[in-house]
Write a protein that holds these residues in place. Structure first.
Motif, PDB file in Angstrom:
ATOM      1  N   PRO A  65       0.760  -1.366   0.095  1.00 23.40           N
ATOM      2  CA  PRO A  65      -0.152  -0.010   0.060  1.00 23.40           C
ATOM      3  C   PRO A  65       0.954   1.265  -0.036  1.00 23.40           C
ATOM      4  O   PRO A  65       1.944   1.195   0.474  1.00 23.40           O
ATOM      5  CB  PRO A  65      -0.668  -0.180   1.270  1.00 23.40           C
ATOM      6  CG  PRO A  65      -0.838  -1.531   1.476  1.00 23.40           C
ATOM      7  CD  PRO A  65       0.461  -2.302   1.179  1.00 23.40           C
ATOM      8  N   PRO A  66       0.254   2.427  -0.719  1.00 22.72           N
ATOM      9  CA  PRO A  66       1.153   3.571  -0.638  1.00 22.72           C
ATOM     10  C   PRO A  66       1.626   4.136   0.773  1.00 22.72           C
ATOM     11  O   PRO A  66       2.927   4.655   0.785  1.00 22.72           O
ATOM     12  CB  PRO A  66      -0.028   4.864  -0.949  1.00 22.72           C
ATOM     13  CG  PRO A  66      -1.182   3.959  -1.739  1.00 22.72           C
ATOM     14  CD  PRO A  66      -1.102   2.553  -1.220  1.00 22.72           C
ATOM     15  N   SER A  67       1.058   3.932   1.688  1.00 22.36           N
ATOM     16  CA  SER A  67       1.618   4.558   2.961  1.00 22.36           C
ATOM     17  C   SER A  67       2.708   3.659   3.486  1.00 22.36           C
ATOM     18  O   SER A  67       3.696   4.068   4.495  1.00 22.36           O
ATOM     19  CB  SER A  67       0.361   4.462   4.131  1.00 22.36           C
ATOM     20  OG  SER A  67       0.062   3.086   4.405  1.00 22.36           O
ATOM     21  N   GLN A  68       3.053   2.435   2.933  1.00 24.65           N
ATOM     22  CA  GLN A  68       4.315   1.583   3.323  1.00 24.65           C
ATOM     23  C   GLN A  68       5.358   1.636   2.524  1.00 24.65           C
ATOM     24  O   GLN A  68       6.609   1.254   2.744  1.00 24.65           O
ATOM     25  CB  GLN A  68       3.644  -0.018   3.496  1.00 24.65           C
ATOM     26  CG  GLN A  68       2.580  -0.100   4.408  1.00 24.65           C
ATOM     27  CD  GLN A  68       1.936  -1.471   4.351  1.00 24.65           C
ATOM     28  OE1 GLN A  68       2.978  -2.364   3.925  1.00 24.65           O
ATOM     29  NE2 GLN A  68       0.928  -1.822   4.898  1.00 24.65           N
ATOM     30  N   GLN A 220      -9.282  -2.471   3.276  1.00 23.16           N
ATOM     31  CA  GLN A 220      -8.187  -1.831   3.798  1.00 23.16           C
ATOM     32  C   GLN A 220      -7.328  -1.351   2.705  1.00 23.16           C
ATOM     33  O   GLN A 220      -6.646  -0.076   3.051  1.00 23.16           O
ATOM     34  CB  GLN A 220      -7.693  -3.016   4.627  1.00 23.16           C
ATOM     35  CG  GLN A 220      -8.279  -3.556   5.483  1.00 23.16           C
ATOM     36  CD  GLN A 220      -8.766  -2.573   6.764  1.00 23.16           C
ATOM     37  OE1 GLN A 220      -7.849  -1.684   7.046  1.00 23.16           O
ATOM     38  NE2 GLN A 220      -9.890  -2.476   7.204  1.00 23.16           N
ATOM     39  N   LEU A 221      -7.031  -1.859   1.456  1.00 25.31           N
ATOM     40  CA  LEU A 221      -6.479  -1.232   0.664  1.00 25.31           C
ATOM     41  C   LEU A 221      -6.553  -0.002   0.109  1.00 25.31           C
ATOM     42  O   LEU A 221      -5.891   0.972  -0.079  1.00 25.31           O
ATOM     43  CB  LEU A 221      -5.927  -2.472  -0.381  1.00 25.31           C
ATOM     44  CG  LEU A 221      -5.136  -1.769  -1.780  1.00 25.31           C
ATOM     45  CD1 LEU A 221      -3.715  -1.349  -1.341  1.00 25.31           C
ATOM     46  CD2 LEU A 221      -5.071  -2.856  -2.756  1.00 25.31           C
ATOM     47  N   GLU A 227      -6.819   7.726   1.567  1.00 23.67           N
ATOM     48  CA  GLU A 227      -6.071   8.476   2.356  1.00 23.67           C
ATOM     49  C   GLU A 227      -4.849   8.980   1.924  1.00 23.67           C
ATOM     50  O   GLU A 227      -4.525  10.256   2.155  1.00 23.67           O
ATOM     51  CB  GLU A 227      -6.049   7.536   3.711  1.00 23.67           C
ATOM     52  CG  GLU A 227      -5.274   8.361   4.955  1.00 23.67           C
ATOM     53  CD  GLU A 227      -5.275   7.629   6.303  1.00 23.67           C
ATOM     54  OE1 GLU A 227      -4.342   8.233   7.216  1.00 23.67           O
ATOM     55  OE2 GLU A 227      -5.612   6.631   6.042  1.00 23.67           O
ATOM     56  N   SER A 228      -4.264   8.563   1.219  1.00 26.45           N
ATOM     57  CA  SER A 228      -2.863   8.734   0.542  1.00 26.45           C
ATOM     58  C   SER A 228      -3.263   9.973  -0.474  1.00 26.45           C
ATOM     59  O   SER A 228      -2.218  10.649  -0.702  1.00 26.45           O
ATOM     60  CB  SER A 228      -1.881   7.775   0.246  1.00 26.45           C
ATOM     61  OG  SER A 228      -1.600   6.785   1.110  1.00 26.45           O
ATOM     62  N   VAL A 233      -8.860  13.800  -3.968  1.00 21.99           N
ATOM     63  CA  VAL A 233     -10.105  13.108  -4.347  1.00 21.99           C
ATOM     64  C   VAL A 233     -11.189  13.925  -3.625  1.00 21.99           C
ATOM     65  O   VAL A 233     -12.197  13.976  -4.122  1.00 21.99           O
ATOM     66  CB  VAL A 233     -10.019  11.616  -3.541  1.00 21.99           C
ATOM     67  CG1 VAL A 233     -11.407  11.034  -3.587  1.00 21.99           C
ATOM     68  CG2 VAL A 233      -9.044  10.705  -4.076  1.00 21.99           C
ATOM     69  N   ALA A 234     -10.901  14.623  -2.620  1.00 17.20           N
ATOM     70  CA  ALA A 234     -11.775  15.505  -1.976  1.00 17.20           C
ATOM     71  C   ALA A 234     -12.428  16.704  -3.015  1.00 17.20           C
ATOM     72  O   ALA A 234     -13.605  16.942  -3.192  1.00 17.20           O
ATOM     73  CB  ALA A 234     -11.469  16.178  -0.547  1.00 17.20           C
ATOM     74  N   ASP A 235     -11.369  16.981  -3.767  1.00 15.10           N
ATOM     75  CA  ASP A 235     -11.679  18.167  -4.783  1.00 15.10           C
ATOM     76  C   ASP A 235     -12.654  17.711  -5.753  1.00 15.10           C
ATOM     77  O   ASP A 235     -13.331  18.224  -6.413  1.00 15.10           O
ATOM     78  CB  ASP A 235     -10.300  18.541  -5.366  1.00 15.10           C
ATOM     79  CG  ASP A 235      -9.489  19.533  -4.373  1.00 15.10           C
ATOM     80  OD1 ASP A 235      -9.987  19.873  -3.542  1.00 15.10           O
ATOM     81  OD2 ASP A 235      -8.479  19.449  -4.759  1.00 15.10           O
ATOM     82  N   ILE A 236     -12.495  16.701  -6.428  1.00 16.01           N
ATOM     83  CA  ILE A 236     -13.314  15.776  -7.373  1.00 16.01           C
ATOM     84  C   ILE A 236     -14.694  15.518  -6.848  1.00 16.01           C
ATOM     85  O   ILE A 236     -15.551  16.030  -7.298  1.00 16.01           O
ATOM     86  CB  ILE A 236     -12.606  14.414  -7.722  1.00 16.01           C
ATOM     87  CG1 ILE A 236     -11.151  14.640  -8.353  1.00 16.01           C
ATOM     88  CG2 ILE A 236     -13.498  13.952  -8.782  1.00 16.01           C
ATOM     89  CD1 ILE A 236     -11.254  15.610  -9.541  1.00 16.01           C
ATOM     90  N   LEU A 237     -14.563  15.033  -5.440  1.00 15.81           N
ATOM     91  CA  LEU A 237     -15.919  14.831  -4.819  1.00 15.81           C
ATOM     92  C   LEU A 237     -16.647  15.993  -4.518  1.00 15.81           C
ATOM     93  O   LEU A 237     -17.819  16.225  -4.761  1.00 15.81           O
ATOM     94  CB  LEU A 237     -16.023  13.896  -3.653  1.00 15.81           C
ATOM     95  CG  LEU A 237     -15.315  12.481  -3.933  1.00 15.81           C
ATOM     96  CD1 LEU A 237     -15.240  11.749  -2.519  1.00 15.81           C
ATOM     97  CD2 LEU A 237     -16.352  11.787  -4.947  1.00 15.81           C
TER      98      LEU A 237
END
Length: 300
Positions: A65-68, A220-221, A227-228, A233-237
């Motif tokens: 995952p990106p955070s790892q 989970q993924l 989140e990363s 994503v918030a701008d699109i939504l």
């Protein structure tokens, strides 16, 4: 430059698919994962050896995952696992910033993202041909070496994909629109089915199934992915929410037949305008893709 040995760290759908593709081209692949059952399943499929290599491999592929990405890269580089490193995460900018700050040898790393997948997850869903003719984005940093860039291009060729080079932030903004926000929208729509009448599922046609198919992804993924890349994503939504609010208001107006023809006409226009813009947007996906061009190496 030829990749003869490779380590794949993370034996889910993408990691195992990379390993299977490399094995078909004669590369010796070493597999690792925190989930021993996933490593065993990938090995049984013929994706590689479930053991650490005896010495540095040519390329390590981080399928986590990106955070790892950043902490695992730092750990692997401190152990000298590979000559070069790349990853397959779908968010690049956050990991890139952390890697430039924390990686022992950031010049040996280049970010990567194959734009391919399935709604199923895990090694048993893996396919060697998963990446055939699909875009594979590379996001070199200002420190990325020619050797790391070259090995990443060779990996893409082994997998039959098409290389594209982008800045990490531009990549993340693009996939927020084309992948991450759509996944949340699919999940929102699929979640409504739990609140609907019992008969609804039996009446569902292919349109609903197509709309919600990707909601089957690993929660989970996908939580880690979104989140990363949360701000993009918030701008699109947010823009989607603005359109949705206009359509909801128009539908309530159209449902109230007593409010007059003038108001109904305006609301009907709002609805038709959205449908027209949607059809035009789908048309963008049908436009011919630009043919592949030579990919320049970084100056180092």
């Amino acid at each position: 430059m030829t990749i003869r040995t490779m380590a794949v760290v993370g034996t889910g759908l993408i990691g195992t698919s990379v390993a299977l593709a490399a094995r078909l081209r004669g590369v010796t692949v070493y597999l690792s994962d925190r989930d021993e059952s996933a490593v065993h399943a990938a090995a049984v499929l013929g994706a590689g050896r479930p053991e650490p290599p005896q010495g540095p491999v040519d390329l390590a592929v981080l399928a986590v995952p990106p955070s790892q990405i950043a902490p695992i890269l730092a750990e692997l580089q401190s152990r000298g696992l590979a000559l070069s490193y790349t990853d397959v995460a779908s968010v690049k900018a956050l990991a890139e910033r952390e890697i430039l700050d924390t990686a022992p040898e950031p010049s040996r790393y280049i970010g990567g993202h194959p734009l391919a997948g399935r709604e199923r997850s895990g090694p048993l869903a893996a396919r060697a041909e998963l990446f055939r003719d699909r875009p594979w984005v590379l996001t070199p940093t200002r420190l990325t070496s020619r050797a790391a860039f070259g090995r990443a291009l060779e990996l893409i060729a082994l997998c039959g994909a098409v290389p594209r080079v982008m800045r990490a932030r531009a990549h993340d903004d693009a996939v927020a629109l084309t992948s991450h926000a759509p996944h949340l929208v699919a999940s929102l729509m699929a979640a409504r089915l739990g609140d609907g009448p019992p008969e609804a599922a039996h009446l569902a046609g292919q349109g609903l199934r197509d709309t919600t198919r990707i909601a089957r992804g690993d929660s989970q993924l996908w939580s880690d992915i979104v989140e990363s890349n949360a701000a993009a994503v918030a701008d699109i939504l947010t823009r989607l929410q603005e359109d949705l609010s206009s359509v909801v208001a128009a539908l309530y107006d159209l449902a109230d037949r007593e409010r007059g023809r003038e108001l109904s006409g305006k609301s009907r226009h709002t609805l038709v305008d959205l449908l027209d813009r949607g059809a035009a947007g789908v048309g963008e996906l049908d436009e011919p893709r630009p043919s592949g061009q030579p990919v320049p190496c970084p100056p180092r």
